[in-house]
Design an enzyme around this catalytic site. Structure first.
Site, PDB file in Angstrom:
ATOM      1  N   ARG A 201      10.082  -3.316 -10.610  1.00 46.05           N
ATOM      2  CA  ARG A 201      10.316  -2.862 -11.975  1.00 46.05           C
ATOM      3  C   ARG A 201      11.275  -3.796 -12.710  1.00 46.05           C
ATOM      4  NH1 ARG A 201      11.115   3.166  -9.598  1.00 46.05           N
ATOM      5  NH2 ARG A 201       8.916   3.784  -9.586  1.00 46.05           N
TER       6      ARG A 201
ATOM      7  N   GLU B 260       4.005   1.139 -11.536  1.00 44.48           N
ATOM      8  CA  GLU B 260       5.406   1.078 -11.084  1.00 44.48           C
ATOM      9  C   GLU B 260       6.245   2.179 -11.736  1.00 44.48           C
ATOM     10  OE1 GLU B 260       5.566  -0.771  -8.742  1.00 44.48           O
ATOM     11  OE2 GLU B 260       4.324  -2.524  -9.042  1.00 44.48           O
TER      12      GLU B 260
ATOM     13  N   ILE C 104      -4.423  -1.152  -5.577  1.00 45.51           N
ATOM     14  CA  ILE C 104      -3.560  -2.082  -4.862  1.00 45.51           C
ATOM     15  C   ILE C 104      -3.790  -3.508  -5.359  1.00 45.51           C
ATOM     16  CG2 ILE C 104      -2.798  -2.883  -2.607  1.00 45.51           C
ATOM     17  CD1 ILE C 104      -2.433   0.163  -3.188  1.00 45.51           C
TER      18      ILE C 104
ATOM     19  N   PRO D  16      -5.303   7.808  -3.763  1.00 44.04           N
ATOM     20  CA  PRO D  16      -6.150   8.433  -4.797  1.00 44.04           C
ATOM     21  C   PRO D  16      -5.556   9.722  -5.351  1.00 44.04           C
ATOM     22  CG  PRO D  16      -7.517   7.630  -3.005  1.00 44.04           C
ATOM     23  CD  PRO D  16      -6.084   7.451  -2.566  1.00 44.04           C
TER      24      PRO D  16
ATOM     25  N   GLY E 236       0.804  -1.211   0.000  1.00 40.61           N
ATOM     26  CA  GLY E 236       0.000   0.000   0.000  1.00 40.61           C
ATOM     27  C   GLY E 236       0.836   1.259   0.000  1.00 40.61           C
TER      28      GLY E 236
END
Length: 395
Positions: free
Chosen positions: A254, A374, A174, A145, A141
């Site tokens: 990533r 990401e 999430i 927003p 998390g």
């Protein structure tokens, strides 16, 4: 046999540059085992899962038994493979569907990695073995927003109340959120950004599923709401304060993405190649038309080039010299290349390209999300600009 014929036979359309020679036997064995899992357990059902918008949670334990969850971590039931093996596993998973690679990335790089890197020994013993086995599912998390590319502006707070912590805030987009057993929550505390290991059964914690997605449909996405979530001191990740914590997790994820995107692009190219050879128009295979061959060649080059980039960055990571900016290079360009391949493949299949009987439209839609999450394409562009000029243009 003529030399031309020998050359033609050597040019494998599925591995044109013979890149398989760049991986060792152990890495290849891992890649092939994941490919078999995808062929046997994912591809037969993925069209329906995507259409219905579901992720088959029961497969988590199967992925755990294959050693795919936290596979690049050492100890606590993790496989402890090298970075290239982890990358190749991500490549094969995303050749099946981005949702499966996303699940493994979130579980291993975003949920398990921070516990492994920054957690206490008690936290590691409590959570990592079950997560490695797929018995416990984690989520991460960070995004909110109103806080995506600028995580430093997060509004989720953590305040002390005696020896406890009280968390309040909302996290958005999430992956795994609604099915998670544990959430790694990043919040603003008096001393800086802190990470918390939050069991999802904690009072005040709610996970709401995001519906009506047109992308990453075979993946569960949620909103996490924290209302006066009370946690003991033992829930804090003791090993890190500040944005270095979550950003290091994102860098791990990533790395998996830059390999995974190659798999999505490869699946689209191979689908377009097979279709073009078998499809007949005007009395011949459409693969014999010049415009079609140009599309196939461009797709093949993109896939091979992206594979080379991924393998090179994997070797740098195993050598301990890979930089975050180099990860941005791979994530940005490999996803961009895969998306271009998917769009070209969709066009090559004509009307069949929009049906879920073929993988192309599914990969194309998924890659629109991969292009953004990401780190957006724009943020990675600015990271690379900073790296080559020394000037940060983020603000």
């Amino acid at each position: 046999m003529s030399n031309a014929a020998n050359i033609h036979r050597a040019n494998d359309p599925h591995d044109f540059l013979n890149l398989q020679t760049l991986v060792d036997s152990e890495e290849l064995a891992i890649q092939q085992s994941v490919r078999r899992f995808v062929e046997d357990r994912v591809l037969p059902e993925i069209g329906d899962w995507y259409d219905e918008g579901v992720f088959p949670r029961d497969l988590a334990k199967e992925m755990g038994s294959l050693g795919l969850l936290g596979m690049h971590l050492e100890g606590y039931g993790c496989a402890g493979t090298n970075a290239v093996s982890y990358g190749l596993a991500c490549l094969e998973l995303e050749a099946g569907d981005s949702g499966f690679r996303s699940f493994v990335s979130v579980q291993g790089s975003l949920a398990m990695f921070p516990i492994h890197a920054f957690g206490s020994e008690e936290q590691k013993q409590q959570w990592l073995p079950g997560m490695a086995a797929g018995e416990l599912i984690g989520c991460f998390g960070l995004t909110e927003p109103d806080s995506g590319s600028d995580p430093g502006s997060m509004r989720t707070t953590a305040r002390r109340d005696g020896t406890d912590w009280i968390l309040n805030g909302t996290k958005m987009w999430i992956t795994n959120g609604p099915i998670a057993d544990v959430a790694i929550i990043w919040a603003r505390a008096e001393e800086g950004i802190r990470g918390f290991v939050v069991p999802t059964t904690t009072p005040g914690f709610t996970a709401n599923t995001v519906h009506k997605k047109a992308s990453l449909r075979a993946s569960v996405t949620g909103e996490l709401v924290l209302e006066d979530v009370r946690l003991p001191e033992t829930a804090v990740l003791p090993g890190v304060v500040g944005l270095r914590g979550p950003l290091s997790c994102l860098n791990e994820a990533r790395f998996g993405i830059l390999f995974g995107a190659v798999g999505a692009g490869r699946a689209c190219y191979e689908s377009a190649l097979a279709y073009s050879i078998s499809r007949e128009q005007f009395g011949q295979s459409i693969a014999g038309f010049q415009l079609v061959q140009r599309k196939l060649v461009e797709m093949m080059i993109s896939v091979n080039r992206s594979t080379l980039v991924a393998l090179h960055l994997g070797r740098l990571k195993d050598a301990g010299t890979l930089t975050p900016a180099q990860v941005s290079f791979g994530k940005m360009d490999n996803v961009r290349q895969a998306l271009d391949v998917a769009r070209e493949a969709r066009n090559s299949l004509g009307a069949n390209g929009i049906t879920l009987e073929y993988p192309v439209i599914r990969h194309m839609n998924n890659l629109e999300s991969v292009y953004t999450y990401e780190g957006t394409n724009e943020i990675h562009t600015l990271a690379l600009g900073h790296a080559i000029t020394g000037i940060a243009a983020y603000r």
